[in-house]
Write an enzyme that holds these catalytic residues in place. Structure first.
Site, short mmCIF file in Angstrom:
data_model
loop_
_atom_site.label_atom_id
_atom_site.label_comp_id
_atom_site.label_asym_id
_atom_site.label_seq_id
_atom_site.Cartn_x
_atom_site.Cartn_y
_atom_site.Cartn_z
N TYR A 1 -86.78 39.74 21.63
CA TYR A 1 -86.13 38.34 21.21
C TYR A 1 -85.26 38.55 20.17
O TYR A 1 -83.99 38.31 19.80
CB TYR A 1 -86.67 37.18 21.08
N SER B 1 -81.57 34.20 14.47
CA SER B 1 -82.98 33.67 14.19
C SER B 1 -83.56 34.51 13.16
O SER B 1 -83.28 35.54 12.73
CB SER B 1 -83.72 33.93 15.61
N SER C 1 -87.32 27.70 11.39
CA SER C 1 -88.16 26.92 12.16
C SER C 1 -87.65 25.44 12.30
O SER C 1 -87.73 24.60 11.38
CB SER C 1 -89.65 26.81 12.04
N ASP D 1 -75.02 24.18 29.68
CA ASP D 1 -76.44 24.73 29.70
C ASP D 1 -76.70 25.00 31.14
O ASP D 1 -76.04 24.56 32.28
CB ASP D 1 -77.55 23.52 29.30
N ILE D 2 -77.65 25.89 31.49
CA ILE D 2 -78.16 26.34 32.87
C ILE D 2 -78.99 25.06 33.24
O ILE D 2 -79.17 24.92 34.58
CB ILE D 2 -79.03 27.68 32.64
N GLY E 1 -83.66 21.98 22.49
CA GLY E 1 -84.01 20.95 21.54
C GLY E 1 -82.89 20.82 20.33
O GLY E 1 -82.69 19.61 20.11
N GLY F 1 -77.09 28.77 23.65
CA GLY F 1 -77.79 28.91 24.74
C GLY F 1 -78.61 30.51 24.75
O GLY F 1 -77.99 31.02 24.20
P1 NAI Z 1 -84.20 25.72 23.39
O1 NAI Z 1 -84.95 26.66 24.28
O2 NAI Z 1 -85.02 24.19 23.37
O3 NAI Z 1 -82.75 25.71 23.91
C1 NAI Z 1 -82.18 26.76 24.58
C2 NAI Z 1 -81.15 26.43 25.75
O4 NAI Z 1 -80.77 27.76 26.18
C3 NAI Z 1 -82.16 25.66 26.84
O5 NAI Z 1 -81.71 24.55 26.97
C4 NAI Z 1 -81.96 26.66 28.08
O6 NAI Z 1 -81.99 26.03 29.26
C5 NAI Z 1 -80.56 27.37 27.55
N1 NAI Z 1 -80.46 28.50 28.32
C6 NAI Z 1 -81.44 29.84 28.46
N2 NAI Z 1 -81.06 30.58 29.28
C7 NAI Z 1 -79.71 30.34 29.29
C8 NAI Z 1 -78.69 30.93 30.50
N3 NAI Z 1 -79.02 32.27 31.16
N4 NAI Z 1 -77.59 30.14 30.61
C9 NAI Z 1 -77.31 28.97 29.92
N5 NAI Z 1 -78.42 28.14 29.29
C10 NAI Z 1 -79.26 29.07 28.94
O7 NAI Z 1 -84.12 26.25 21.87
P2 NAI Z 1 -83.67 25.48 20.39
O8 NAI Z 1 -85.04 25.37 19.92
O9 NAI Z 1 -82.92 24.53 20.96
O10 NAI Z 1 -82.68 26.55 20.04
C11 NAI Z 1 -81.42 26.78 20.15
C12 NAI Z 1 -80.90 28.31 19.65
O11 NAI Z 1 -81.25 28.32 18.35
C13 NAI Z 1 -81.71 29.14 20.46
O12 NAI Z 1 -80.54 30.25 20.82
C14 NAI Z 1 -82.63 29.77 19.72
O13 NAI Z 1 -82.97 31.28 19.84
C15 NAI Z 1 -82.35 29.43 18.19
N6 NAI Z 1 -82.90 29.33 17.23
C16 NAI Z 1 -84.13 28.23 17.24
C17 NAI Z 1 -84.75 27.81 16.31
C18 NAI Z 1 -85.80 26.82 16.34
O14 NAI Z 1 -86.48 26.80 15.11
N7 NAI Z 1 -85.33 25.70 17.32
C19 NAI Z 1 -85.19 29.09 15.51
C20 NAI Z 1 -84.24 30.27 15.39
C21 NAI Z 1 -83.34 30.40 16.41
C1 15L Z 2 -87.23 30.97 16.84
O1 15L Z 2 -86.39 31.87 16.75
C2 15L Z 2 -87.79 30.02 17.88
O2 15L Z 2 -86.35 29.88 18.81
C3 15L Z 2 -88.33 28.99 17.66
O3 15L Z 2 -88.85 28.40 18.64
C4 15L Z 2 -89.35 29.06 16.51
O4 15L Z 2 -90.49 29.78 17.24
C5 15L Z 2 -88.74 29.85 15.24
O5 15L Z 2 -88.05 30.95 15.58
C6 15L Z 2 -89.95 30.03 14.35
O6 15L Z 2 -89.90 31.27 14.12
O7 15L Z 2 -90.64 29.21 13.97
#
Ligand code: NAI
Ligand code: 15L
Length: 280
Positions: A145, A120, A174, A42-43, A22, A81
């Site tokens: 996590y 996070s 978020s 990405d994977i 995302g 990632g």
């Molecule tokens: P997401 O789940 O949409 O994207 C994470 C990506 O990492 C995915 O495209 C997935 O395919 C890839 N991935 C997972 N395992 C992998 C591996 N072994 N090797 C390579 N790629 C791999 O998450 P989002 O929402 O885009 O978040 C991005 C980052 O920000 C994450 O690290 C998440 O923990 C962190 N984050 C996001 C928040 C949010 O509200 N969107 C809140 C707090 C932290």
């Molecule tokens: C995170 O760390 C997650 O990646 C995201 O999906 C949301 O759930 C966010 O925290 C949250 O706390 O709302």
């Protein structure tokens, strides 16, 4: 009249991990402003490359040799990632713990000097919602996590003191197009504020290892960035414009994790993988 050449971008090549996710899809566009070339990885499948400024490489972060090759010729890394929700430890271990180690090791090998780490709010998710935290508050991870993100932050501290690699750890709240529930009125980070935060994390000087909460200028704040002022992060958006629509949702009960803890439902996930009784 001669036209001035465009001023050089601050980085030649930025690596973006988690580019299919995302936030990765958003940042893949906007990082172009800071680097001649954005290498997206990405994977999972990603949108195809749109030319020589937009590289696309599939890579599993758990594969150390593949990550070492991925980081070659890179000047900075935006590391998103990994598993982004609460999952069994074994899954988190591969993608988040081993994966983040592989990123730092590859950065050391290839001389990368700046990493932006997507941490996070779940590193402090077990605090009640009426406590104000800052970067110096003791961590209270709310699951495997959150633990993996705490580990990533500690790895950033180690690699700075041992090897001089600077990191800004973003404790993202978020980050979605809109807040989805009452809790997210406090934790929401808009996409424009995310883009600004990542830009400051890449460009601010002398960051060492800095920790900053990634949150918009919401009315009800749980987190102070008093220790991250040097980054120059000044969020512009507020969740307040969504309050009326969110308050139409049924209110969670007073004892619901979404009402009690900053980490919301993450604090009640699991347990995972209990052994069958015969093995206990
Ligand atoms: P997401 O789940 O949409 O994207 C994470 C990506 O990492 C995915 O495209 C997935 O395919 C890839 N991935 C997972 N395992 C992998 C591996 N072994 N090797 C390579 N790629 C791999 O998450 P989002 O929402 O885009 O978040 C991005 C980052 O920000 C994450 O690290 C998440 O923990 C962190 N984050 C996001 C928040 C949010 O509200 N969107 C809140 C707090 C932290
Ligand atoms: C995170 O760390 C997650 O990646 C995201 O999906 C949301 O759930 C966010 O925290 C949250 O706390 O709302």
């Amino acid at each position: 009249m001669t036209t001035q050449p465009a001023s050089p971008k601050p980085f030649n090549r930025i690596l973006l991990t988690g580019a299919a996710g995302g936030l990765g899809q958003i940042l893949r566009e906007t990082l172009q402003a800071h680097a001649e070339i954005v290498r997206s990885s990405d994977i999972s499948p990603m949108a195809p490359s749109r030319g020589q400024h937009d590289e696309v490489i599939n890579c599993n972060l758990a594969d150390k040799a593949a990550v070492a090759a991925l980081v070659k010729d890179v000047d900075a890394i935006v590391h998103l990632g990994g598993i982004s929700v609460e999952r069994p430890f074994e899954e988190i271990m591969e993608a988040n713990i081993r994966g983040t180690f592989h990123i730092y090791e590859a950065a050391r090998q290839h001389g990368v000097k700046r990493i932006v780490f997507a941490s996070s709010n779940h590193v402090t998710g077990f605090y009640p919602q009426d406590v104000e935290l800052d970067a110096h508050s003791q961590r209270r991870p709310d699951g495997y996590y959150g633990l993996s993100k705490a580990y990533g932050e500690d790895m950033a501290t180690f690699y700075f003191h041992r090897y001089g690699i600077e990191t800004v750890s973003l404790r993202i709240g978020s980050s979605f197009p809109e807040p989805r529930n009452l809790r997210m009125l406090s934790t929401w980070l808009s996409y424009p504020d995310l883009e600004h935060l990542v830009a400051r994390a890449l460009l601010a000087s002398n960051v060492g290892h800095s920790v900053v909460y990634g949150v918009s200028n919401n009315r009800d704040q749980w987190w102070s960035n008093r220790h991250a002022a040097h980054l120059g992060f000044a969020p512009q958006d507020s969740s307040e414009v969504f309050r009326t629509q969110i308050e139409q949702q049924p209110k969670p009960a007073a004892d619901d994790p979404n009402s009690l803890f900053q980490g919301g439902a993450f604090t009640a996930a699991g347990p995972f993988g209990d052994l069958p009784e015969t093995h206990q």
